[in-house]
Design a protein around this motif. Structure first.
Motif, PDB file in Angstrom:
ATOM      1  N   ALA A  99       1.528 -15.608   6.542  1.00 24.61           N
ATOM      2  CA  ALA A  99       0.259 -14.926   7.272  1.00 24.61           C
ATOM      3  C   ALA A  99       0.869 -13.414   7.374  1.00 24.61           C
ATOM      4  CB  ALA A  99       0.161 -15.394   8.683  1.00 24.61           C
ATOM      5  N   VAL A 100       1.774 -13.128   7.701  1.00 26.41           N
ATOM      6  CA  VAL A 100       2.579 -11.973   7.890  1.00 26.41           C
ATOM      7  C   VAL A 100       2.373 -11.087   6.430  1.00 26.41           C
ATOM      8  CG1 VAL A 100       4.670 -10.364   8.461  1.00 26.41           C
ATOM      9  CG2 VAL A 100       3.955 -12.298   9.825  1.00 26.41           C
TER      10      VAL A 100
ATOM     11  N   LEU B 296       0.539  -7.537   5.879  1.00 24.56           N
ATOM     12  CA  LEU B 296       1.186  -6.485   5.368  1.00 24.56           C
ATOM     13  C   LEU B 296       0.317  -5.949   4.296  1.00 24.56           C
ATOM     14  CD1 LEU B 296       3.446  -4.563   5.815  1.00 24.56           C
ATOM     15  CD2 LEU B 296       4.993  -6.009   4.491  1.00 24.56           C
ATOM     16  N   GLU B 297       0.088  -6.766   3.211  1.00 26.40           N
ATOM     17  CA  GLU B 297      -0.706  -6.293   2.019  1.00 26.40           C
ATOM     18  C   GLU B 297      -1.913  -6.192   2.200  1.00 26.40           C
ATOM     19  OE1 GLU B 297      -0.695 -10.065  -0.278  1.00 26.40           O
ATOM     20  OE2 GLU B 297       1.500  -9.671  -0.951  1.00 26.40           O
ATOM     21  N   ASP B 298      -2.770  -6.420   3.325  1.00 30.70           N
ATOM     22  CA  ASP B 298      -4.011  -5.644   3.778  1.00 30.70           C
ATOM     23  C   ASP B 298      -3.854  -4.467   4.243  1.00 30.70           C
ATOM     24  OD1 ASP B 298      -5.478  -8.169   2.764  1.00 30.70           O
ATOM     25  OD2 ASP B 298      -5.543  -8.916   5.258  1.00 30.70           O
ATOM     26  N   LEU B 299      -2.781  -4.244   5.079  1.00 28.94           N
ATOM     27  CA  LEU B 299      -2.366  -3.068   5.724  1.00 28.94           C
ATOM     28  C   LEU B 299      -1.994  -1.921   4.579  1.00 28.94           C
ATOM     29  CD1 LEU B 299      -1.639  -1.139   8.157  1.00 28.94           C
ATOM     30  CD2 LEU B 299       0.575  -2.022   7.928  1.00 28.94           C
ATOM     31  N   VAL B 300      -1.262  -2.377   3.467  1.00 33.92           N
ATOM     32  CA  VAL B 300      -0.957  -1.379   2.430  1.00 33.92           C
ATOM     33  C   VAL B 300      -2.002  -1.083   1.773  1.00 33.92           C
ATOM     34  CG1 VAL B 300       0.247  -1.066   0.166  1.00 33.92           C
ATOM     35  CG2 VAL B 300       1.547  -2.118   2.305  1.00 33.92           C
TER      36      VAL B 300
END
Length: 78
Positions: free
Chosen positions: A9-10, A14-18
């Motif tokens: 999930a993290v 993180l991939e969504d944030l990038v």
């Protein structure tokens, strides 16, 4: 949830944030004339380190500190 589920999930977050930051950078560079914005060099040099040593009590000796809303040395704030 297991630790593996939490890590997955993290990683997704993180991939969504990038991906979102990349989209934001592209949209900002499209709005600004002159191309993409370059990062500021030497920014880490502007960090101020605050020592752990106690402050000099002479800093609070004048009456201007009371006018600044800091209160008197020997009294508590209201």
């Amino acid at each position: 949830m297991s630790v593996q589920d939490d890590l997955a999930a993290v990683k997704r977050c993180l991939e969504d944030l990038v991906r979102t930051v990349g989209q934001l950078e592209r949209s900002l560079s499209a709005e600004r004339p002159g191309g993409p914005v370059t990062p500021v060099e030497g920014r880490a040099e502007s960090i101020v380190t605050i020592p752990d040593a106690p402050y000099d009590s002479g800093m609070w000796a004048d009456s201007a500190t009371d006018a600044e809303g800091l209160g008197m040395r020997d009294r508590h704030a209201p």
